[in-house]
Design a protein around this motif. Structure first.
Motif, PDB file in Angstrom:
ATOM      1  N   UNK A   1       0.836  -1.206   0.000  1.00 25.31           N
ATOM      2  CA  UNK A   1       0.000   0.000   0.000  1.00 25.31           C
ATOM      3  C   UNK A   1       0.870   1.255   0.000  1.00 25.31           C
ATOM      4  N   UNK A   2       1.981   1.227   0.726  1.00 25.78           N
ATOM      5  CA  UNK A   2       2.884   2.379   0.778  1.00 25.78           C
ATOM      6  C   UNK A   2       3.501   2.634  -0.586  1.00 25.78           C
ATOM      7  N   UNK A   3       3.975   1.569  -1.231  1.00 23.41           N
ATOM      8  CA  UNK A   3       4.577   1.719  -2.561  1.00 23.41           C
ATOM      9  C   UNK A   3       3.552   2.221  -3.565  1.00 23.41           C
ATOM     10  N   UNK A   4       2.307   1.751  -3.436  1.00 26.18           N
ATOM     11  CA  UNK A   4       1.253   2.193  -4.347  1.00 26.18           C
ATOM     12  C   UNK A   4       0.890   3.645  -4.169  1.00 26.18           C
ATOM     13  N   UNK A   5       1.115   4.197  -2.963  1.00 27.86           N
ATOM     14  CA  UNK A   5       0.754   5.590  -2.693  1.00 27.86           C
ATOM     15  C   UNK A   5       1.809   6.574  -3.158  1.00 27.86           C
TER      16      UNK A   5
END
Length: 825
Positions: A712-716
């Motif tokens: 989720x962090x990488x996607x944000x």
């Protein structure tokens, strides 16, 4: 897999090509030839002879004096076989011939012999004495004019190898790869050779000339995941007898044992087309068959008389009452063909690769049929293989075809691929003429749909849809048929230096941040056990857990669903060994079943997580003793991480609302992390370990842990794009501190939201808490907190009037929003 050169010659002209060259070409193209076996007949000087007369031996009740006609002369032979009759044509060995001993199995030369006072001028030979493996066994002498052998007219005195067409046979032992089910057949190997030697493939697909459907039998697919297509052909008045000599010989050359005409024909078609078939005794069925998964614990006794316990992963063919076959693996003895069989139901089907593999393993048995289904059978060739078997049974078993019934779909969606010449040169480093590429692919069965000067478009044949669906796959086909060894070695044309991807750059930033903050990276196993979850007060979701069927120990029974149990186990081990001051972090995967597995997707979701801990004081206590870390130490690490990644403005920290899901965490010193956006997402938590668990682990100091959803962090994080620069401001930011007493229940995030709400968005640049005080002179249930407000206008210097007005507005907003809040002077 074994296949004879003679059989391959039937489909592609290989006359004059050395077997060694064929083996080399096949191996270099990806179909490894493990061995070239030359099968020779070792007997010598055996001819055909006619039994003219049989007399009793004068001195032995069980022996006969047999007069045989070799075409040129008559000989008398002493023989004890009981199956001989006058008029039979048999193999005759004269003095000097070489045959096999029935006692030792060794080859020996026949010498003059006198048996019970009578000279024997040679011997009549059995199949064992001739060393013939590919023919139906008989009890006694081999009778050559037996109609079952279908040898036609036999001349007397002919060499036996000529009558039986026993030329030296070259057999290739092949090792097809797991993705090439099309190479598990004679036609498939012949197709490869037609492309390698640019010779026409002599194969014309069979097609039905009329509707052969029948309503005398019903078939049904109950589990479409296991079977895409199922068909049954009904044949009556079957005569069970030995298969024709050429079928027996070819089946034997491929490493299988001849049994009878029905079984041998089904094996013959499987070897030829690559489509496994199975014959049921029609009279042992109830005019109905279905494909379904077995019930857990259901029993089936297979043809080898072994009772097998089935699981819910075993695919079976069943009547309405019971299973009668392990689908695509092995037949059941309650429906097998025997000498009394008159009518058969012949099965041809397409069982999915992944379900057939699981089914075979569930009963611990792997057959020639399952080996083909596992690699992938050509679904469009299934019905053709069935009709080929029907034709052979009509011809060699006197069968009457009653019709066929089917269900499912025996065709896959078309795959069309464009092949560009420029891409061939880029990948292979050489230019290959388009005409040669087209020729190679057409020889392999790819249909040319159209072409121009720069590209050509092809339709993938049904037998290659499992492994060819991209342009790079077509380039591989061209390269392997052209010959990898024909591509000259060249140095890479490097136009730019090595670079890392945006994701790799972000992961590097994360690693550097943790290392610079005093953390050490750890790597733990992905396999955990129930005991580990229970020991650290964490829970496993059995419904989505990926269970290991054959675990090596009770501590490795499932793939982990969260990182925390492994992390806590490492902390406990270090603490017990005397290491009480450290910071650790790990980037790893967790696994959850998201949906049911299919042929193309495992159904398992793999998610990367970031976890870690702060335990004790990592500074050298002899030189720089500091207070032990607390909740805010870990929070500072989290804030630093999100700041470096550029998403700090989208992160909100909240109190733990549902402690049931975090029994291992302190209920009042744990925060959840929320990522703001169109759909806000909870991406993790951090805080203090629960005191009960800390006592259970016998830790005498506080432990702070965290776990975040790295995916989720990488996607944000925004990756790529154009880097923008802006002019440095000429003015200086202004900072003002405010302190107030408020209720302890008011969270930091609520206060920050209020400060932002009542501030001027043009000059407000943020606020951070820097002090909390509870105790003397502070009312019970309240605390004193202090915030630093940052104000900045990049275009002009802020005056005292503007600053005071902004701070006053923020204070008024706080007093209005929170009852009982009072500012300290």
């Amino acid at each position: 897999m074994q296949v004879s050169l003679e059989w391959l010659n039937e489909y592609v002209d290989l006359e004059g090509i050395e077997p060694e060259l064929i083996a080399h070409k096949l191996t270099m193209s990806g179909l490894e030839v493990e061995e070239i076996e030359i099968k020779k007949q070792k007997f010598t000087n055996i001819i055909t002879a006619l039994i003219k007369k049989i007399d009793n031996h004068p001195d032995a009740d069980k022996l006969h004096l047999v007069t045989v006609d070799t075409g040129n002369s008559e000989k008398t032979v002493v023989c004890g076989a009981q199956n001989i009759k006058e008029g039979q044509i048999i193999p005759y060995a004269s003095v000097g011939s070489k045959v096999f001993s029935r006692k030792t199995g060794e080859l020996f030369e026949l010498t003059p012999a006198v048996i019970r006072g009578v000279e024997s001028q040679g011997m009549l030979c059995s199949q064992d004495e001739l060393g013939l493996e590919g023919m139906q066994k008989e009890d006694g002498i081999l009778i050559l004019n037996n109609p079952a052998l279908a040898l036609g007219e036999i001349k007397l005195g002919e060499p036996l190898e000529k009558v039986l067409n026993l030329n030296d046979e070259t057999v290739f032992h092949l090792a097809p790869t797991a993705n090439r089910g099309d190479q598990m057949s004679v036609i498939g190997v012949a197709r490869e050779l037609s492309a390698l030697f640019n010779k026409k493939l002599k194969f014309s697909p069979l097609s039905a000339t009329k509707d052969a459907s029948t309503d005398k039998f019903k078939v049904e697919i109950k589990d479409e995941e296991a079977c895409k297509y199922y068909s049954i052909a009904l044949l009556k008045d079957i005569k069970i007898k030995p298969a024709p000599e050429f079928i027996q010989r070819r089946v034997t050359a491929c490493g299988m044992r001849p049994i009878n005409n029905v079984v041998d024909i089904t094996n013959y078609v499987m070897l030829e087309f690559g489509t496994p078939l199975h014959a049921f005794d029609f009279d042992k069925l109830d005019n109905y068959l279905c494909v379904r998964y077995a019930k857990e614990g259901e029993k089936l006794t297979t043809i080898d008389e072994v009772e097998r316990t089935l699981t819910n992963e075993t695919v079976v063919i069943a009547t309405e009452k019971e299973p009668v076959c392990l689908a695509g693996v092995f037949g059941g003895n309650n429906s097998e063909i025997d000498d009394d069989t008159k009518n058969i139901a012949l099965e041809a089907a397409f069982f999915a690769s992944h379900t057939n593999r699981k089914s075979a393993r569930s009963v611990g048995y792997r057959s020639e049929a399952s080996a083909r289904f596992e690699r992938g059978v050509d679904i469009e060739l299934v019905q053709m293989g069935l009709m080929q078997a029907v034709n052979l049974l009509i011809k060699y078993a006197d069968a009457k075809f009653e019709g066929m019934t089917e269900c499912g779909k025996n065709k896959k969606d078309d795959i069309e691929i464009t092949l560009r010449g420029s891409e061939i040169k880029r990948i292979l480093g050489i230019e290959i003429e388009q005409s040669k590429c087209v020729e190679i692919l057409q020889n392999l069965g790819f249909e040319l749909l159209g072409k121009n000067e720069i590209a050509a478009k092809f339709k993938v044949p049904s037998y290659r849809t499992n492994d060819v669906y991209r342009e790079i796959d077509l380039i591989e086909e061209v390269a392997r048929i052209s010959g990898y060894d024909s591509i000259p070695p060249t140095l890479m044309n490097i136009k730019e230096g090595a670079t890392i991807t945006p994701e790799q750059r972000i992961l590097k930033q994360i690693n550097e941040m943790f290392i610079n903050s005093g953390f050490d990276e750890i790597i733990t196993t992905s396999l955990v056990g129930d005991n580990l979850y229970k020991e650290y007060m964490t829970e496993i979701n059995k419904e989505t857990a990926l269970i290991v069927k054959n675990p090596q120990s009770e501590d490795a029974t499932t793939l982990r669903q969260q990182m925390m149990p492994n992390l806590l186990n490492v902390i406990k081990l270090n603490f017990d060994m005397g290491n009480k001051n450290f910071r650790l972090y790990e980037i790893g995967k967790v696994f959850n079943i998201k949906e049911k597995a299919t042929e193309d997707y495992s159904g398992v979701e793999e998610t990367r997580k970031l976890s870690g801990c702060i335990f004790g004081n990592i500074n050298n206590e002899m030189w720089n003793k500091k207070d032990a870390p607390d909740f805010y130490t870990l929070k500072g690490v989290m804030e630093n991480l999100f700041d470096i990644l550029g998403i700090e403005k989208r992160i909100v920290y909240s109190n733990l609302k549902n402690s049931e899901n975090f029994k291992f965490m302190h209920p009042y010193q744990t925060a959840t992390v929320e990522l703001l956006g169109k759909n806000p997402l909870n991406i993790g938590y951090f805080g203090k370990l629960h005191p009960i668990l800390a006592d259970k682990m016998k830790l005498n100091q506080d432990l702070f842990v965290f776990e975040l959803d790295l995916e989720a962090i990488l996607g944000a994080i925004q990756t790529g794009g154009v880097v923008k620069y802006k002019k440095l401001p000429q003015t200086t930011p202004i900072m003002r501190d405010i302190a107030f007493i408020a209720d302890k229940k008011i969270s930091n995030s609520d206060i920050l939201k209020t400060v932002k709400k009542f501030s001027d968005k043009n000059i407000f640049k943020g606020a951070k808490i820097f002090d909390i005080y509870e105790g003397k002179n502070i009312e019970e249930g309240k605390r004193s907190v202090a915030y630093r407000i940052v104000l900045h206008d990049e275009n002009k210097t802020l005056t005292d009037e503007i600053i005071e007005a902004e701070i006053s507005k923020i204070k008024q907003g706080l007093e209005k929003s929170f009852e009982g809040l009072s500012f300290r002077q």
